[in-house]
Scaffold this active site. Structure first.
Site, PDB file in Angstrom:
ATOM      1  N   LYS A   1       0.836  -1.211   0.000  1.00  0.00           N
ATOM      2  CA  LYS A   1       0.000   0.000   0.000  1.00  0.00           C
ATOM      3  C   LYS A   1       0.868   1.258   0.000  1.00  0.00           C
ATOM      4  O   LYS A   1       2.050   1.216   0.361  1.00  0.00           O
ATOM      5  CB  LYS A   1      -0.933  -0.004   1.213  1.00  0.00           C
ATOM      6  CG  LYS A   1      -0.217   0.046   2.556  1.00  0.00           C
ATOM      7  CD  LYS A   1      -1.185  -0.191   3.719  1.00  0.00           C
ATOM      8  CE  LYS A   1      -0.443  -0.144   5.045  1.00  0.00           C
ATOM      9  NZ  LYS A   1      -1.287  -0.649   6.155  1.00  0.00           N
TER      10      LYS A   1
ATOM     11  N   TYR B   1      17.330  30.255   3.890  1.00  0.00           N
ATOM     12  CA  TYR B   1      16.241  31.080   4.428  1.00  0.00           C
ATOM     13  C   TYR B   1      16.496  31.415   5.897  1.00  0.00           C
ATOM     14  O   TYR B   1      16.838  30.538   6.697  1.00  0.00           O
ATOM     15  CB  TYR B   1      14.916  30.324   4.342  1.00  0.00           C
ATOM     16  CG  TYR B   1      14.316  30.303   2.949  1.00  0.00           C
ATOM     17  CD1 TYR B   1      13.932  31.486   2.319  1.00  0.00           C
ATOM     18  CD2 TYR B   1      14.132  29.104   2.288  1.00  0.00           C
ATOM     19  CE1 TYR B   1      13.373  31.453   1.044  1.00  0.00           C
ATOM     20  CE2 TYR B   1      13.575  29.069   1.014  1.00  0.00           C
ATOM     21  CZ  TYR B   1      13.197  30.249   0.403  1.00  0.00           C
ATOM     22  OH  TYR B   1      12.652  30.215  -0.848  1.00  0.00           O
TER      23      TYR B   1
HETATM   24  C1  LIG Z   1      -0.535  -1.705   6.895  1.00  0.00           C
HETATM   25  C2  LIG Z   1      -1.186  -2.964   7.333  1.00  0.00           C
HETATM   26  C3  LIG Z   1      -0.425  -4.124   7.572  1.00  0.00           C
HETATM   27  C4  LIG Z   1       1.076  -4.142   7.554  1.00  0.00           C
HETATM   28  O1  LIG Z   1       1.581  -3.622   8.763  1.00  0.00           O
HETATM   29  P1  LIG Z   1       3.168  -3.630   9.047  1.00  0.00           P
HETATM   30  O2  LIG Z   1       3.272  -3.151  10.449  1.00  0.00           O
HETATM   31  O3  LIG Z   1       3.763  -2.646   8.107  1.00  0.00           O
HETATM   32  O4  LIG Z   1       3.654  -4.994   8.834  1.00  0.00           O
HETATM   33  C5  LIG Z   1      -1.112  -5.292   7.842  1.00  0.00           C
HETATM   34  N1  LIG Z   1      -2.458  -5.320   7.915  1.00  0.00           N
HETATM   35  C6  LIG Z   1      -3.218  -4.210   7.727  1.00  0.00           C
HETATM   36  C7  LIG Z   1      -4.695  -4.316   7.834  1.00  0.00           C
HETATM   37  C8  LIG Z   1      -2.608  -2.996   7.445  1.00  0.00           C
HETATM   38  O5  LIG Z   1      -3.358  -1.900   7.279  1.00  0.00           O
END
Ligand SMILES: *Cc1c(COP(=O)(O)O)cnc(C)c1O
Length: 334
Positions: free
Chosen positions: A33, A243
């Protein structure tokens, strides 16, 4: 332009370690994601598939469509379900069940204690009844832990809740339903992983966010961030850089400007508490939208080769350091 290197060997090393924990690589669903936590969606999907990973998790239908060619199964965490051979959809609210397309493949997300998304445990029987009555395509039941990365009994409490969810689903006669709950932290701390898949995100990218006290699993950062020199100047003592003129030169020095800034997703931070690059160069003065200043005149510099260390400096977590990096920065596999 700043650029990102994706270290393929490190990625494979991490997948090896995680496959050992999970029992096989078939049980790893890689979480890609948010542009693969900023690493680059298509690049990471390609590398994962090349390694032999067959399952992925993304947030949106758009991400899922982008990586469709690489995986047998893709779970979409936040999308409206529709019928598809490859995709399944997390359903996080009882109200969705009344209207969704019965030919879509769905995975019920149960709220076992995090209280973010998910159907309440008290609504599970009602949800299963609707699924049965409407003939919905239930292919999975999942939950998410709120504190698998914290040394406490909380994780065990949520795990126990999920065990009772599994029992309810099984005793209701549903077949071919997969169960999954583990994120990276949960998989890394589990001794006997026995679910169908683990949804591993941050660990595949090389970060173990568990505190000391657990069996250390050594992971290697997959991403490094680099910037290129755009100009160089010689400054005398007393000159002030950038800046606000926040940084004052104390002796004659060669200073170069590099093409990375907060517009690229790098942290602006606090000029009074300078970030020091992977090569030991403190950023001189304020971070601009597209530029920073460093001593010397190297053609290119490595800004960050460990997002966890950088996160520590900025008071955040590795996830945020990499996810913020602009998708427009070129990413190269090395
Ligand atoms: C983002 C997510 C994960 C992965 O989590 P990590 O801590 O990065 O391994 C797993 N399950 C769900 C539902 C998530 O939203």
């Amino acid at each position: 332009m700043a650029y990102i290197h994706i270290h393929k060997n490190n990625f494979e090393h991490n997948l090896n370690q995680l496959a050992l924990k999970a029992g096989s690589k078939e049980r790893l669903a890689v979480v890609l994601k948010d542009n693969a936590y900023g690493h680059g969606l298509t690049i990471m999907a390609g590398l994962a598939a090349e390694y032999g990973i067959t399952q992925a998790v993304v947030i949106s239908v758009e991400e899922a469509e982008t990586i469709r060619p690489y995986f047998d199964r893709i779970l979409i965490l936040n999308g409206t379900p529709f019928p598809d051979e490859t995709f399944s959809f997390a359903v996080t609210d009882l109200r969705q069940l009344a209207t969704l397309d019965p030919a879509a493949r769905i995975e019920l997300k149960i709220d076992t204690g995090m209280h973010r998304n998910g159907i309440a445990m008290g609504e599970l029987e009602e949800a299963l009844a609707i699924i049965r009555d409407r003939g919905l395509g239930l292919v999975g039941v999942m939950t998410h832990y709120r504190s698998a990365d914290v040394l406490s009994s909380e994780w065990y409490w949520q795990k126990k809740n999920f065990e009772s969810v599994k029992q309810t689903v099984r005793s209701s006669g549903f077949k071919n339903v997969r169960f999954h709950s583990h994120n990276s932290a949960a998989l890394l701390r589990s001794k006997r992983f026995d679910e169908d898949i683990a949804r591993v995100g941050i660990a595949i990218y090389g970060y173990n966010e568990l505190p000391d006290g657990y069996d250390p699993v050594l992971l290697r950062p997959v991403l490094s961030l680099h910037a290129r020199r755009t100009s160089t100047r010689r400054l005398d003592a007393g000159a002030r850089i950038g800046y606000g003129g926040d940084y004052t030169v104390s002796e004659p020095v060669t200073v170069s400007t590099y093409d990375l800034g907060y517009g690229d997703g790098w942290r602006r931070g606090d000029a009074a508490r300078a970030y020091v690059t992977a090569e030991g160069l403190p950023i001189l003065g304020r971070v601009s939208m597209d530029f920073i200043s460093l001593a010397g005149d190297r053609e290119s510099v490595c800004i960050m080769d460990n997002a966890q260390a950088a996160a520590h400096h900025f008071g955040t977590i590795s996830y945020e350091m990499t996810t913020m990096l602009s998708p427009s920065i070129p990413r190269m596999i090395i």
